[in-house]
Design a protein around this motif. Structure first.
Motif, PDB file in Angstrom:
ATOM      1  N   GLY A  91       3.112  48.982  54.843  1.00 19.11           N
ATOM      2  CA  GLY A  91       2.147  48.454  53.888  1.00 19.11           C
ATOM      3  C   GLY A  91       2.521  47.056  53.483  1.00 19.11           C
ATOM      4  N   THR A  92       2.040  46.618  52.347  1.00 20.64           N
ATOM      5  CA  THR A  92       2.264  45.259  51.865  1.00 20.64           C
ATOM      6  C   THR A  92       2.985  45.287  50.528  1.00 20.64           C
ATOM      7  N   LEU A  93       4.066  44.526  50.418  1.00 23.63           N
ATOM      8  CA  LEU A  93       4.821  44.399  49.181  1.00 23.63           C
ATOM      9  C   LEU A  93       4.470  43.068  48.536  1.00 23.63           C
ATOM     10  N   THR A  94       3.968  43.108  47.306  1.00 22.81           N
ATOM     11  CA  THR A  94       3.579  41.884  46.601  1.00 22.81           C
ATOM     12  C   THR A  94       4.707  41.448  45.666  1.00 22.81           C
ATOM     13  N   ILE A  95       5.200  40.242  45.891  1.00 22.90           N
ATOM     14  CA  ILE A  95       6.341  39.721  45.142  1.00 22.90           C
ATOM     15  C   ILE A  95       6.000  38.324  44.619  1.00 22.90           C
ATOM     16  N   GLY A  96       6.424  38.037  43.408  1.00 24.50           N
ATOM     17  CA  GLY A  96       6.326  36.691  42.863  1.00 24.50           C
ATOM     18  C   GLY A  96       7.715  36.096  42.769  1.00 24.50           C
ATOM     19  N   THR A  97       7.872  34.845  43.157  1.00 29.19           N
ATOM     20  CA  THR A  97       9.195  34.235  43.141  1.00 29.19           C
ATOM     21  C   THR A  97       9.155  32.807  42.612  1.00 29.19           C
ATOM     22  N   VAL A  98      10.167  32.441  41.849  1.00 32.71           N
ATOM     23  CA  VAL A  98      10.274  31.068  41.368  1.00 32.71           C
ATOM     24  C   VAL A  98      10.768  30.184  42.506  1.00 32.71           C
ATOM     25  N   SER A  99      10.341  28.922  42.488  1.00 29.40           N
ATOM     26  CA  SER A  99      10.656  28.021  43.600  1.00 29.40           C
ATOM     27  C   SER A  99      12.150  27.797  43.755  1.00 29.40           C
ATOM     28  N   SER A 100      12.900  27.786  42.649  1.00 29.24           N
ATOM     29  CA  SER A 100      14.324  27.481  42.720  1.00 29.24           C
ATOM     30  C   SER A 100      15.135  28.579  43.387  1.00 29.24           C
ATOM     31  N   HIS A 125       3.752  35.265  45.938  1.00 32.87           N
ATOM     32  CA  HIS A 125       3.159  34.334  44.977  1.00 32.87           C
ATOM     33  C   HIS A 125       4.291  33.478  44.412  1.00 32.87           C
ATOM     34  N   GLU A 126       4.102  32.169  44.358  1.00 37.27           N
ATOM     35  CA  GLU A 126       5.150  31.279  43.865  1.00 37.27           C
ATOM     36  C   GLU A 126       4.717  30.580  42.583  1.00 37.27           C
ATOM     37  N   GLY A 127       5.671  30.249  41.748  1.00 36.39           N
ATOM     38  CA  GLY A 127       5.396  29.552  40.507  1.00 36.39           C
ATOM     39  C   GLY A 127       6.634  29.526  39.637  1.00 36.39           C
ATOM     40  N   ASN A 128       6.493  29.044  38.406  1.00 39.06           N
ATOM     41  CA  ASN A 128       7.647  29.074  37.507  1.00 39.06           C
ATOM     42  C   ASN A 128       7.794  30.466  36.899  1.00 39.06           C
ATOM     43  N   THR A 129       8.861  30.667  36.139  1.00 34.70           N
ATOM     44  CA  THR A 129       9.147  31.991  35.586  1.00 34.70           C
ATOM     45  C   THR A 129       7.997  32.510  34.735  1.00 34.70           C
ATOM     46  N   PHE A 130       7.395  31.642  33.908  1.00 30.45           N
ATOM     47  CA  PHE A 130       6.316  32.079  33.033  1.00 30.45           C
ATOM     48  C   PHE A 130       5.104  32.546  33.834  1.00 30.45           C
ATOM     49  N   ARG A 131       4.782  31.855  34.927  1.00 29.87           N
ATOM     50  CA  ARG A 131       3.649  32.267  35.764  1.00 29.87           C
ATOM     51  C   ARG A 131       3.946  33.593  36.443  1.00 29.87           C
ATOM     52  N   ILE A 132       5.179  33.758  36.941  1.00 27.78           N
ATOM     53  CA  ILE A 132       5.527  35.006  37.627  1.00 27.78           C
ATOM     54  C   ILE A 132       5.437  36.187  36.668  1.00 27.78           C
ATOM     55  N   LEU A 133       5.913  36.023  35.438  1.00 29.45           N
ATOM     56  CA  LEU A 133       5.829  37.099  34.456  1.00 29.45           C
ATOM     57  C   LEU A 133       4.375  37.397  34.097  1.00 29.45           C
ATOM     58  N   GLY A 139      -0.664  42.767  36.835  1.00 27.88           N
ATOM     59  CA  GLY A 139      -0.693  43.723  37.928  1.00 27.88           C
ATOM     60  C   GLY A 139      -0.963  43.115  39.284  1.00 27.88           C
ATOM     61  N   ILE A 140      -0.913  41.796  39.390  1.00 30.47           N
ATOM     62  CA  ILE A 140      -1.177  41.130  40.665  1.00 30.47           C
ATOM     63  C   ILE A 140       0.024  41.242  41.590  1.00 30.47           C
ATOM     64  N   ILE A 141       1.228  41.275  41.007  1.00 28.01           N
ATOM     65  CA  ILE A 141       2.445  41.507  41.785  1.00 28.01           C
ATOM     66  C   ILE A 141       3.156  42.732  41.215  1.00 28.01           C
ATOM     67  N   GLU A 142       4.021  43.331  42.033  1.00 29.01           N
ATOM     68  CA  GLU A 142       4.788  44.488  41.577  1.00 29.01           C
ATOM     69  C   GLU A 142       6.197  44.108  41.145  1.00 29.01           C
ATOM     70  N   VAL A 143       6.747  43.107  41.809  1.00 29.23           N
ATOM     71  CA  VAL A 143       8.123  42.687  41.533  1.00 29.23           C
ATOM     72  C   VAL A 143       8.143  41.179  41.359  1.00 29.23           C
ATOM     73  N   GLY A 144       8.855  40.714  40.351  1.00 28.66           N
ATOM     74  CA  GLY A 144       9.026  39.286  40.143  1.00 28.66           C
ATOM     75  C   GLY A 144      10.469  38.894  40.357  1.00 28.66           C
ATOM     76  N   ILE A 145      10.680  37.749  40.980  1.00 25.20           N
ATOM     77  CA  ILE A 145      12.021  37.190  41.130  1.00 25.20           C
ATOM     78  C   ILE A 145      12.062  35.952  40.244  1.00 25.20           C
ATOM     79  N   VAL A 146      12.762  36.053  39.126  1.00 25.49           N
ATOM     80  CA  VAL A 146      12.768  34.990  38.127  1.00 25.49           C
ATOM     81  C   VAL A 146      14.200  34.582  37.802  1.00 25.49           C
TER      82      VAL A 146
END
Length: 296
Positions: A91-100, A125-133, A139-146
């Motif tokens: 399947g597909t895993l949706t993750i948000g991550t900060v650029s750094s 999905h990429e962005g700063n910590t506030f966008r990822i949170l 509910g757009i992502i399941e896991v955030g990397i901040v």
């Protein structure tokens, strides 16, 4: 209000014209205009200002456009989540991550996870910590990397190894070429280039050490800090892993010896919310990699 109404409205809003939206949706223009009128009647507000050749969104229309995007993205994510559940580890895993942390994350955590679960696809999905949170809460992502610091309320967290901040500079700003490690006090009165995300942390820590930082430039991306420092405009302060984000041909790197300025990357998710088996396995993988790093 049905999902198709939101899809129709979003197509009109994006196209700025009912005729163009109808062509994109492959339906006739009159029925689409009728659907828009029915939506306005149902909501009791005017959504668009109609012109001879184009439409313009009202304030209510702008609000609905933003909400429609969120709702449709959440619907797509839910559909994928159900498919993931049915297919097990495919399947597909949706993750948000900060650029750094993006480059390091892709090289380490995600590549290791992919080796174990080769059938899994990724949506990043990429962005700063506030966008990822924010994406996590919607509910757009399941896991955030901040990156710390951040508000941990309602979040489950798994932390990676701690890393120091470094000062980066060109030769003309290097006051002590033989030093590879410096104290925070040595940055007093020097022109600092910082990522706005760390502004409060840097300011408070400097004040604690007896001086106010001389902030020459604040920006919204660690890559900008690297670029400005590389141009000799000042001394950049970034997390050590952010060095991988740009070309640093002319930069001298000095580790800042200050525990208060150490930061950590963390995998975060919403507590008390359904988590797919894919996301659970990724969190386990992230935790195992972090424990292995701590033991080295």
């Amino acid at each position: 209000m049905e999902l198709r109404h939101l899809k129709y409205f979003l197509a009109i809003a994006d196209a700025g014209q009912i005729t163009a939206a109808a062509k994109k949706l492959q339906i006739a223009q009159p029925p689409l205009s009728q659907q828009l009128m029915q939506l306005e009647e149902e909501l009791g507000v005017k959504l668009v200002h109609r012109g001879s050749r184009s439409i313009r969104l009202t304030e209510a229309g702008i609000i609905l456009r933003n909400r429609a995007k969120q709702i449709l993205e959440l619907t797509d994510a839910t559909t994928r989540e159900m498919n993931d559940f049915a297919m097990g580890m495919k399947g597909t895993l949706t993750i948000g991550t900060v650029s750094s942390s993006g480059a390091t994350l892709m090289k380490d955590r995600l590549s290791e996870f992919h080796k174990t679960y080769a059938g899994v696809k990724f949506e990043i999905h990429e962005g700063n910590t506030f966008r990822i949170l924010d994406l996590l809460n919607k509910g757009i992502i399941e896991v955030g990397i901040v990156r710390t610091p951040f508000n941990t309320t309602d979040l489950g967290c798994r932390y990676a190894e701690s890393e120091p901040m470094v000062a980066v500079m060109t030769e003309e700003h290097d006051w002590s070429p033989e030093q590879k490690t410096i104290s925070l006090a040595e940055l007093k009165n020097r022109p600092l280039i910082i990522y706005r995300r760390f502004e409060q942390l840097i300011h408070n820590t400097c004040m604690k050490h007896g001086f106010e930082p001389n902030i020459f430039c604040k920006n919204d991306d660690a890559r900008t800090t690297l670029h400005w420092a590389n141009e000799g405009l000042g001394i950049g302060m970034i997390s050590r892993s952010a060095l991988s984000l740009g070309s640093n041909n002319h930069l001298i790197v000095k580790e800042i010896s200050c525990e208060e300025l150490h930061t950590r990357v963390a995998a975060v998710w919403l507590k008390d919310k359904y988590m797919s088996s894919l996301a659970s396995r990724f969190i386990e993988s992230f935790s195992e990699a972090s424990r292995a790093a701590d033991l080295q």
